[in-house]
Design an enzyme around this catalytic site. Structure first.
Site, mmCIF file in Angstrom:
data_model
loop_
_atom_site.group_PDB
_atom_site.id
_atom_site.type_symbol
_atom_site.label_atom_id
_atom_site.label_comp_id
_atom_site.label_asym_id
_atom_site.label_seq_id
_atom_site.Cartn_x
_atom_site.Cartn_y
_atom_site.Cartn_z
ATOM 1 N N LYS A 139 41.542 36.275 49.175
ATOM 2 C CA LYS A 139 42.298 36.178 47.919
ATOM 3 C C LYS A 139 43.425 35.174 48.103
ATOM 4 O O LYS A 139 44.217 35.291 49.037
ATOM 5 C CB LYS A 139 42.887 37.539 47.547
ATOM 6 N N ASN A 237 41.832 49.581 46.773
ATOM 7 C CA ASN A 237 42.893 49.786 45.776
ATOM 8 C C ASN A 237 43.446 51.204 45.791
ATOM 9 O O ASN A 237 44.211 51.575 44.897
ATOM 10 C CB ASN A 237 42.368 49.471 44.368
ATOM 11 N N HIS A 244 50.898 49.611 41.566
ATOM 12 C CA HIS A 244 51.198 48.372 40.840
ATOM 13 C C HIS A 244 52.152 48.624 39.677
ATOM 14 O O HIS A 244 53.049 47.822 39.412
ATOM 15 C CB HIS A 244 49.905 47.735 40.302
#
Ligand code: ADP
Ligand code: ZN
Length: 356
Positions: A139, A237, A244
Site C-alpha cells: 500500500k 482490519n 479509524h
C-alpha cells in the site's frame, strides 16, 4: 537472518529481518536490487540518528531528508519527490529506498510507483508500526484534504529490509502505538505470538526480532492470499472499523493510530461477546493483553459521532457495518451487515463500562 517471502508470483519479494541489518544496507541492496543509482528517501528524525548507514561519498547514492510527520503525505511533498528524482536523472532501472516510518514508506513508495510509471522500491521501515505492518503489502499513497490515504496505489516493493535495532531510538509513545498492531496479529491467527507476548517485557529495549518476524510472517501470507483486499486481507482490519473512526474523531491528532486500534480491538471483543461469537473468558483475555501495553487515553467522542464517521469510512456500505470479530484467541470471523443503530447502542454501553 530470517527471510520471509511474500508470494505474489512474479512480484514476489523477501522480507529480511535481522538485528544490525541497517549497517549492511549497501551490500543488501546490491543483492536484492542491483542498480546504478539509489534514491534514498529518509525520515528527517531517522536520518539524524543513522545518516552513516548510507555511504556519503558514493555518487550512486542520492539522499532526500523527508520532513517528519503526517504532513509529508501530501501532494506538495510528493511533487518535491518527483522533482528530486527527475533533477537527479532518474531512469527506469534505478531504485528508490524508503527509510522511515509509515509516512515515508507511503509517500516515497507512491513516488516510486508513479515516476516514469514506476521504478523499483525497497522499504526500510524504522518504526514498529511500519516494521510489522505498513511496509509489507504494497500500500502506497498520500492524504487528501478530504481524507486520509485517499490517493494511492498498490505497488509492491522488491524487498523489505527490517532492522529491529532501529527501535532503540523510537519514541516510547510510538513504540506503544506499534505494539497495539502487534497485539492485533496475536489475536487474528494462531501463530505463537500470543504465547510469546504472555512473557514479553513490553519494552522498546527488548529484542523485538522474534516478535517482528511472527508479525511479518502473518502479514506476508495474508497479503499473498489476497493482494487487493477482496476478502481474507480484511482480517488485518481487526480493530480498525471503530479505530479509524476514533482516529478521525480526534482529527488524527489526539490519539495515535495504534491507540485507536487498541480501543477498536476492545470494542470488537465486546461486540463479539454481545453477539455470542466469543465468550466472556475470551473477551477478558483480550482486555488483559491490551492492558499489558499500558493505559489507553480516555475516549471523549460521542458514540453517535463515531457511528457517523464509520458510515463515511470507505470500508462501510448501506448503513450496515462489517466487523472483524474475535471468536477465540487466534481466530477471527468477518461479519457483514451489522445494524448501525445496534452498534451505536453497544458503543453507548461500552462507554458506560469503560467510563468514557
Ligand atoms: P508510523 O510509522 O507510525 O506510521 P511515522 O512515519 O510518522 O508514523 O513515524 C512516527 C514518528 O517516529 C515520526 O516522528 C518519525 O520521525 C519517528 N521515527 C520513526 N522511526 C524512528 C526511529 N527508528 N528512531 C527515531 N524516530 C523514529
Ligand atoms: Zn493499522
Amino acid at each position: 537472518m530470517a527471510e520471509i517471502r511474500v508470494a505474489l508470483g512474479q512480484r514476489s519479494y523477501p522480507v529480511l529481518v535481522q538485528q544490525g541489518l541497517a549497517r549492511r544496507i549497501p551490500e543488501v541492496l546490491e543483492r536484492v536490487a542491483p542498480s546504478k543509482r539509489y534514491f534514498v528517501f529518509a525520515d528527517g528524525n531517522v536520518w539524524s540518528h543513522y545518516f552513516d548507514i548510507i555511504p556519503s561519498k558514493d555518487p550512486r547514492y542520492v539522499t532526500f531528508a523527508v520532513p517528519p510527520g503526517e504532513g509529508s503525505k501530501s501532494i506538495e511533498t510528493l511533487y518535491s519527490f518527483w522533482t528530486f528524482l527527475l533533477q537527479n536523472g532518474v531512469e527506469r532501472g534505478h531504485v528508490a529506498v524508503a527509510i522511515g516510518g509509515g509516512v515515508v514508506g507511503d509517500a516515497a513508495g507512491f513516488a516510486a510507483a508513479t515516476v516514469l510509471r514506476g521504478i523499483r522500491l525497497v522499504q526500510v521501515p524504522t518504526s514498529l508500526l511500519a516494521q510489522v505492518d505498513a511496509s509489507i503489502g504494497g500500500k502506497t499513497g498520500i492524504n487528501h484534504p478530504l481524507g486520509k490515504n485517499l490517493i494511492g496505489a498498490f505497488y509492491q516493493p522488491v524487498a523489505v529490509i527490517i532492522d529491529p535495532a532501529f527501535l532503540r531510538t523510537l519514541p516510547e509513545s510510538e513504540f506503544q502505538s506499534g505494539m497495539y498492531e502487534v497485539i492485533k496479529y496475536a489475536l487474528i491467527e494462531k501463530n505463537g505470538l500470543y504465547e510469546r507476548l504472555m512473557d514479553f517485557a513490553w519494552s522498546r529495549t527488548s529484542d523485538m526480532t522474534a516478535v517482528i518476524e511472527l508479525c511479518a510472517q502473518c502479514k506476508a501470507h495474508v497479503v499473498a492470499g489476497d493482494e487487493m483486499e477482496a476478502e481474507r486481507r480484511m482480517i488485518l482490519n481487526f480493530g480498525h472499523t471503530v479505530g479509524h473512526a476514533i482516529e478521525a474523531a480526534g482529527g488524527f491528532k489526539q490519539l495515535k493510530h495504534g491507540q485507536a486500534v487498541g480501543w477498536g480491538i476492545l470494542f470488537a471483543a465486546r461486540l463479539s461477546r454481545a453477539m455470542g461469537i466469543c465468550d466472556r473468558l475470551t473477551e477478558d483475555a483480550i482486555g488483559r493483553l491490551l492492558y499489558r501495553n499500558g493505559a489507553l487515553p480516555k475516549l471523549s467522542y460521542p458514540p453517535a459521532m463515531l457511528v457517523e464517521l464509520m458510515r463515511h469510512d470507505k470500508k462501510v456500505r448501506d448503513g450496515r457495518f462489517t466487523f472483524v470479530l474475535p471468536k477465540r484467541i487466534g481466530e477471527v470471523v468477518i461479519r457483514k451487515g451489522i445494524e448501525e443503530d445496534w452498534v451505536q447502542r453497544q458503543l453507548e454501553e461500552f462507554y458506560r463500562e469503560v467510563g468514557g
